[in-house]
Design an enzyme around this catalytic site. Structure first.
Site, PDB file in Angstrom:
ATOM      1  N   CYS A   1      62.089  28.231  10.441  1.00 33.35           N
ATOM      2  CA  CYS A   1      63.159  27.645   9.619  1.00 33.35           C
ATOM      3  C   CYS A   1      64.484  27.906  10.290  1.00 33.35           C
ATOM      4  CB  CYS A   1      63.137  28.279   8.224  1.00 33.35           C
ATOM      5  SG  CYS A   1      64.499  27.730   7.184  1.00 33.35           S
TER       6      CYS A   1
ATOM      7  N   HIS B   1      74.708  26.504  18.018  1.00 31.94           N
ATOM      8  CA  HIS B   1      73.446  27.191  18.303  1.00 31.94           C
ATOM      9  C   HIS B   1      72.274  26.503  17.583  1.00 31.94           C
ATOM     10  CE1 HIS B   1      70.865  30.997  18.499  1.00 31.94           C
ATOM     11  NE2 HIS B   1      71.001  30.535  19.714  1.00 31.94           N
TER      12      HIS B   1
ATOM     13  N   THR C   1      78.173  27.304  14.529  1.00 34.11           N
ATOM     14  CA  THR C   1      78.277  26.861  15.926  1.00 34.11           C
ATOM     15  C   THR C   1      77.167  25.864  16.269  1.00 34.11           C
ATOM     16  OG1 THR C   1      76.776  28.527  16.840  1.00 34.11           O
ATOM     17  CG2 THR C   1      79.086  29.194  16.473  1.00 34.11           C
TER      18      THR C   1
ATOM     19  N   PHE D   1      62.855  30.171  18.265  1.00 44.69           N
ATOM     20  CA  PHE D   1      62.759  29.890  19.702  1.00 44.69           C
ATOM     21  C   PHE D   1      61.545  30.586  20.315  1.00 44.69           C
ATOM     22  CE2 PHE D   1      64.668  27.912  23.300  1.00 44.69           C
ATOM     23  CZ  PHE D   1      64.254  28.656  24.385  1.00 44.69           C
TER      24      PHE D   1
ATOM     25  N   ARG E   1      61.711  22.621   0.409  1.00 43.23           N
ATOM     26  CA  ARG E   1      60.634  22.138   1.301  1.00 43.23           C
ATOM     27  C   ARG E   1      59.617  23.218   1.657  1.00 43.23           C
ATOM     28  NH1 ARG E   1      65.054  19.378   1.486  1.00 43.23           N
ATOM     29  NH2 ARG E   1      65.088  17.155   2.089  1.00 43.23           N
TER      30      ARG E   1
HETATM   31  N1  LIG Z   1      69.688  31.000  13.644  1.00 52.06           N
HETATM   32  C1  LIG Z   1      68.313  30.968  13.612  1.00 52.06           C
HETATM   33  C2  LIG Z   1      67.526  31.472  14.648  1.00 52.06           C
HETATM   34  N2  LIG Z   1      68.103  32.019  15.743  1.00 52.06           N
HETATM   35  C3  LIG Z   1      67.375  32.899  16.661  1.00 52.06           C
HETATM   36  C4  LIG Z   1      66.571  32.147  17.727  1.00 52.06           C
HETATM   37  O1  LIG Z   1      65.461  31.459  17.162  1.00 52.06           O
HETATM   38  C5  LIG Z   1      66.039  33.134  18.763  1.00 52.06           C
HETATM   39  O2  LIG Z   1      65.233  34.077  18.090  1.00 52.06           O
HETATM   40  C6  LIG Z   1      67.168  33.851  19.491  1.00 52.06           C
HETATM   41  O3  LIG Z   1      68.020  32.879  20.076  1.00 52.06           O
HETATM   42  C7  LIG Z   1      66.615  34.781  20.570  1.00 52.06           C
HETATM   43  O4  LIG Z   1      65.857  34.044  21.500  1.00 52.06           O
HETATM   44  N3  LIG Z   1      66.180  31.420  14.590  1.00 52.06           N
HETATM   45  C8  LIG Z   1      65.566  30.858  13.486  1.00 52.06           C
HETATM   46  O5  LIG Z   1      64.331  30.806  13.442  1.00 52.06           O
HETATM   47  N4  LIG Z   1      66.315  30.351  12.466  1.00 52.06           N
HETATM   48  C9  LIG Z   1      67.682  30.374  12.496  1.00 52.06           C
HETATM   49  O6  LIG Z   1      68.339  29.878  11.546  1.00 52.06           O
HETATM   50  C1  LIG Z   2      70.623  28.435  14.270  1.00 56.53           C
HETATM   51  C2  LIG Z   2      71.413  29.660  14.462  1.00 56.53           C
HETATM   52  O1  LIG Z   2      71.197  30.446  15.373  1.00 56.53           O
HETATM   53  C3  LIG Z   2      72.594  29.839  13.542  1.00 56.53           C
HETATM   54  O2  LIG Z   2      72.091  30.026  12.241  1.00 56.53           O
HETATM   55  C4  LIG Z   2      73.452  31.026  13.948  1.00 56.53           C
HETATM   56  O3  LIG Z   2      74.621  30.907  13.182  1.00 56.53           O
HETATM   57  P1  LIG Z   2      76.026  30.625  13.925  1.00 56.53           P
HETATM   58  O4  LIG Z   2      75.946  29.230  14.533  1.00 56.53           O
HETATM   59  O5  LIG Z   2      77.075  30.700  12.816  1.00 56.53           O
HETATM   60  O6  LIG Z   2      76.209  31.703  14.974  1.00 56.53           O
END
Ligand SMILES: Nc1c(NC[C@H](O)[C@H](O)[C@H](O)CO)[nH]c(=O)[nH]c1=O
Ligand SMILES: CC(=O)[C@@H](O)COP(=O)(O)O
Length: 163
Positions: free
Chosen positions: A90, A98, A96, A66, A137
């Site tokens: 990645c 998220h 969830t 993000f 990938r």
């Molecule tokens: N779960 C993953 C994340 N989560 C973190 C977010 O990208 C961000 O850093 C957070 O929400 C704070 O703003 N980021 C990834 O790059 N890959 C993931 O699998």
């Molecule tokens: C993309 C994410 O932030 C994810 O990997 C976090 O895992 P969860 O959905 O089990 O909290």
């Protein structure tokens, strides 16, 4: 064309612009760094293979995908010599929703940066169901999306200069 049916990372550098005077920034997420470092290595290797000087590849790290949005925006603001920025991340599905919001947020954020920026921002974000897909990938059986992003950057720099 689905990656599973073809390794999209192969390229013929004789068909690509010479990058000897190109300068490219690469913003790399530290989440899943085993994968993002592999993507970065693929991008760096392709850029060097196509003529860029090592000192003309600028790397910044950010905590997660993000943050690629702000990192790319800031890199463009502070370094006006860049010809393109590649964002590398990645995102791997968890328990969830998220995953969905991070992927969609980064996609829209990078799209918006391309709308307001004078240089191309190349989207190298893996959005995978599990890490095996990411490994495949980022230098595995399905090639390296970092390589593909570097090729896209070279082509877009050439397009931008000729426009
Ligand atoms: N779960 C993953 C994340 N989560 C973190 C977010 O990208 C961000 O850093 C957070 O929400 C704070 O703003 N980021 C990834 O790059 N890959 C993931 O699998
Ligand atoms: C993309 C994410 O932030 C994810 O990997 C976090 O895992 P969860 O959905 O089990 O909290």
């Amino acid at each position: 064309m689905a990656t599973a049916n073809k390794n999209l990372s192969e390229y013929d550098k004789t068909t690509l612009p010479d990058g000897k005077d190109f300068r490219v920034g690469i913003v790399v997420s530290e989440w899943n760094d085993q994968i993002t470092n592999g993507l970065y290595s693929g991008a760096e290797a392709a850029l060097l293979d196509c003529g860029l000087l090592a000192e003309n590849i600028v790397r910044w790290n950010v905590p997660g995908s993000f943050e690629l949005i702000f990192g790319a925006k800031k890199m463009i603001e502070v370094d006006e010599t860049l010809d393109a920025v590649i964002v590398v991340g990645c995102v791997i599905k968890g328990e969830t929703m998220h995953f969905d919001f991070v992927c969609e947020g980064v996609t829209h954020g990078i799209k918006d940066l391309n709308l307001i920026s004078d240089i191309p921002v190349i989207f190298c974000l893996l959005t995978d169901n599990h890490i095996e897909q990411s490994i495949a990938r980022s230098g595995g059986e399905h090639g390296n999306k970092g390589t593909e992003a570097a090729i896209a950057a070279l082509k877009m720099i050439d397009l931008n200069r000729k426009a």
